[in-house]
Design an enzyme around this catalytic site. Structure first.
Site, PDB file in Angstrom:
ATOM      1  N   HIS A 117      -9.655  -8.905 -11.705  1.00 45.47           N
ATOM      2  CA  HIS A 117      -9.829  -8.306 -10.378  1.00 45.47           C
ATOM      3  C   HIS A 117     -10.884  -7.207 -10.374  1.00 45.47           C
ATOM      4  CE1 HIS A 117      -7.238  -4.607 -10.791  1.00 45.47           C
ATOM      5  NE2 HIS A 117      -6.515  -5.357 -11.586  1.00 45.47           N
ATOM      6  N   ASP A 141      -8.798  -0.669 -15.505  1.00 45.26           N
ATOM      7  CA  ASP A 141      -7.958  -1.653 -14.795  1.00 45.26           C
ATOM      8  C   ASP A 141      -8.665  -1.969 -13.485  1.00 45.26           C
ATOM      9  OD1 ASP A 141      -6.042  -3.047 -13.407  1.00 45.26           O
ATOM     10  OD2 ASP A 141      -4.686  -1.363 -13.157  1.00 45.26           O
ATOM     11  N   GLU A 151      -6.353  -6.915  -5.750  1.00 46.15           N
ATOM     12  CA  GLU A 151      -5.173  -7.103  -6.606  1.00 46.15           C
ATOM     13  C   GLU A 151      -4.227  -5.913  -6.464  1.00 46.15           C
ATOM     14  OE1 GLU A 151      -2.769  -6.708 -10.390  1.00 46.15           O
ATOM     15  OE2 GLU A 151      -4.127  -5.289  -9.431  1.00 46.15           O
ATOM     16  N   GLU A 152      -4.815  -4.732  -6.379  1.00 40.71           N
ATOM     17  CA  GLU A 152      -4.002  -3.504  -6.425  1.00 40.71           C
ATOM     18  C   GLU A 152      -3.147  -3.286  -5.186  1.00 40.71           C
ATOM     19  OE1 GLU A 152      -3.551  -1.943  -9.015  1.00 40.71           O
ATOM     20  OE2 GLU A 152      -5.315  -2.038 -10.295  1.00 40.71           O
ATOM     21  N   HIS A 185      -4.189   3.618 -13.777  1.00 36.55           N
ATOM     22  CA  HIS A 185      -3.703   4.214 -12.526  1.00 36.55           C
ATOM     23  C   HIS A 185      -3.707   5.740 -12.606  1.00 36.55           C
ATOM     24  CE1 HIS A 185      -1.972   0.472 -10.405  1.00 36.55           C
ATOM     25  NE2 HIS A 185      -2.893   0.138 -11.282  1.00 36.55           N
TER      26      HIS A 185
HETATM   27 CO    CO Z   1      -4.978  -4.462 -12.798  1.00 36.70          CO
END
Ligand code: CO
Length: 357
Positions: free
Chosen positions: A69, A183, A215-216, A326
Site C-alpha cells: 500500500h 508502513d 489501506e490505513e 504508526h
Molecule cells: Co501497513
C-alpha cells in the site's frame, strides 16, 4: 551487495519514505512508483480509486497479485480558527499521546508544502492534574505562523487539506535506517525491487503488482483492485509491527528486527492458509533466507480484503519488521529488507506450484 545497487536501494527508500502520501492523497507516491516500475513490466494502469497496477504477463493467464500500500496515516484540516490556527482530524490509526510537539507538513490546494508546529499549551501554565494527562487529538492545534483565517486561506489551506508529521529519512548505521511511512513504503520498495529482479525472467503466472491506496482506512484500495485482478494467489507485502524493545515481553512482540521477513499465520484481517504459510517457509529454507513467524493476532493487512474477493483467493502476508510504525518515525534493518526481496522474488517464480493441486 554491489555498491551501485545499494545506493540505488537507499535512494529509492529515501524518496518513498519522504514522499507525501496520506490515505486518499497518494499522487506523489504513485508518480514516483510509476516511473520506477514502467521499464520492468508489460503494462501499467491506474484505476478509479488510484490503485497502480503493473502487469508482467506470464505463460498462464492465472494471476499472482503482489500488493503493497502506498498510503500512510496522516491528518486532514478540519477547521481554521479565526486567529489562524488549524485543527486537524486523524486519518488512520494514530496514538494520540505521541502526536503533540512535532513538525507538520500540510499540502495546499496548489500542491505546495507548508510547514507548521503541532502546538500545545506550555507546561508552565498547566495544573499538576493537567500535566499527568495526555493531550487529546481534538485539543491539539497547528501553528503555521499565520495571524488570521484569511491569511491561512491565502496560503492555499482549506478544510480537507491533508497533512503529515514529516521526518527526513536517515541511515543510522550499516544495519539500520530510520524514516517516516515505512508502513508501507518499505513494501512498495520491496515490490519495485522484485519487479527489477525478475526483469529478464519469464514467469509461469501473470504477475500483477498492485500499489494500493487507502489501506490505513480499511483496506479499501486492495479490495477493489483484487476484484479487478481476480488473483489465484496473492501476497501482501508490509512493513509490520516489531516490538523487540525494552519493556515488552516476548509474547507481545509480533516480530523482531534482524530475524528476516515475517510470515503471517494470522492477523486481525485474515487467517493465512496453512499450505501457503508452509510454502513460504519451505521456500525460505531452500533459498537460504532467514524468516520468522509474526506472532498473532496483531495488525490487519490488505491480504484480508484480497482473500475475500469474488470467489476467494489464496492470500498471505510477508512483512519487513519495522519498529515504531504508526508513529512519526520508524526503524528498519536493511538485511531484513534484502531478505524480503529475495523471498518474494522466489515466491513470484514458484507460486504456480501452489495451484497444482
Ligand atoms: Co501497513
Amino acid at each position: 551487495m554491489a555498491r551501485e545497487r545499494e545506493e540505488r536501494r537507499l535512494a529509492r527508500l529515501r524518496a518513498l519514505s519522504e514522499a507525501f502520501g496520506v490515505a486518499g492523497f497518494e499522487d506523489e507516491v504513485r508518480a514516483l512508483i510509476r516511473r520506477e516500475v514502467e521499464p520492468y513490466v508489460d503494462e501499467v494502469r491506474v484505476d478509479a480509486l488510484g490503485n497502480l497496477m503493473a502487469i508482467k504477463r506470464g505463460r498462464s493467464s492465472k494471476t499472482l497479485m503482489l500488493d503493497a500500500h502506498m498510503d500512510e496515516i496522516g491528518f486532514m484540516v478540519s477547521s481554521i480558527e479565526e486567529e489562524g490556527f488549524l485543527r486537524v482530524a486523524p486519518i488512520g490509526g494514530w496514538d494520540a499521546r505521541i502526536v503533540p510537539s512535532h513538525a507538520m507538513t500540510i499540502k495546499t490546494q496548489t500542491g505546495q508544502k507548508l510547514k507548521g508546529a503541532i502546538g500545545t499549551p506550555p507546561p508552565h501554565i498547566l495544573t499538576p492534574e493537567e500535566r499527568d494527562k495526555p493531550f487529546k487529538l481534538e485539543e491539539l492545534f497547528v501553528d503555521v505562523g499565520a495571524t488570521s483565517r484569511e491569511e491561512v486561506e491565502r496560503l492555499g489551506v482549506r478544510i480537507g487539506s491533508p497533512a503529515v508529521i514529516a521526518y527526513p529519512f536517515e541511515r543510522l548505521n550499516e544495519r539500520c535506517v530510520m524514516g517516516k511511512a515505512l508502513d508501507d513504503r518499505v513494501g512498495c520498495a520491496v515490490l519495485v525491487e522484485v519487479l527489477e529482479a525478475l526483469e529478464d525472467e519469464a514467469l509461469e503466472l501473470t504477475l500483477v503488482a498492485n500499489f494500493a491506496v487507502c489501506e490505513e482506512v480499511g483496506l479499501r484500495g486492495a479490495r477493489t483492485a483484487a476484484f479487478q485482478i481476480e488473483p489465484a494467489v496473492a501476497l501482501a507485502l508490509e512493513g509490520t509491527v516489531a516490538a523487540d524493545v525494552p519493556g515488552v515481553p516476548p509474547t507481545r512482540r509480533p516480530t523482531a528486527l534482524g530475524k528476516g521477513p515475517a510470515i503471517t499465520v494470522m492477523d486481525r484481517s485474515l487467517i493465512a492458509p496453512p499450505r501457503l504459510v508452509e510454502f513460504l517457509a519451505r521456500l525460505a529454507q531452500e533459498e537460504g533466507v532467514p524468516y520468522q513467524y509474526k506472532v498473532p493476532p496483531f495488525g490487519a493487512t490488505d491480504a484480508g480484503a484480497i482473500q475475500q474477493t469474488k470467489g476467494g483467493a489464496l492470500a498471505g502476508v510477508l512483512s519487513v519488521p519495522c519498529r515504531y510504525i504508526h508513529s512519526p518515525v520508524s526503524v528498519m534493518r536493511l538485511d531484513d529488507f534484502e531478505n524480503a526481496v529475495r523471498l518474494t522474488a522466489a515466491f513470484a517464480r514458484r507460486a504456480h506450484e501452489l495451484l497444482e493441486l
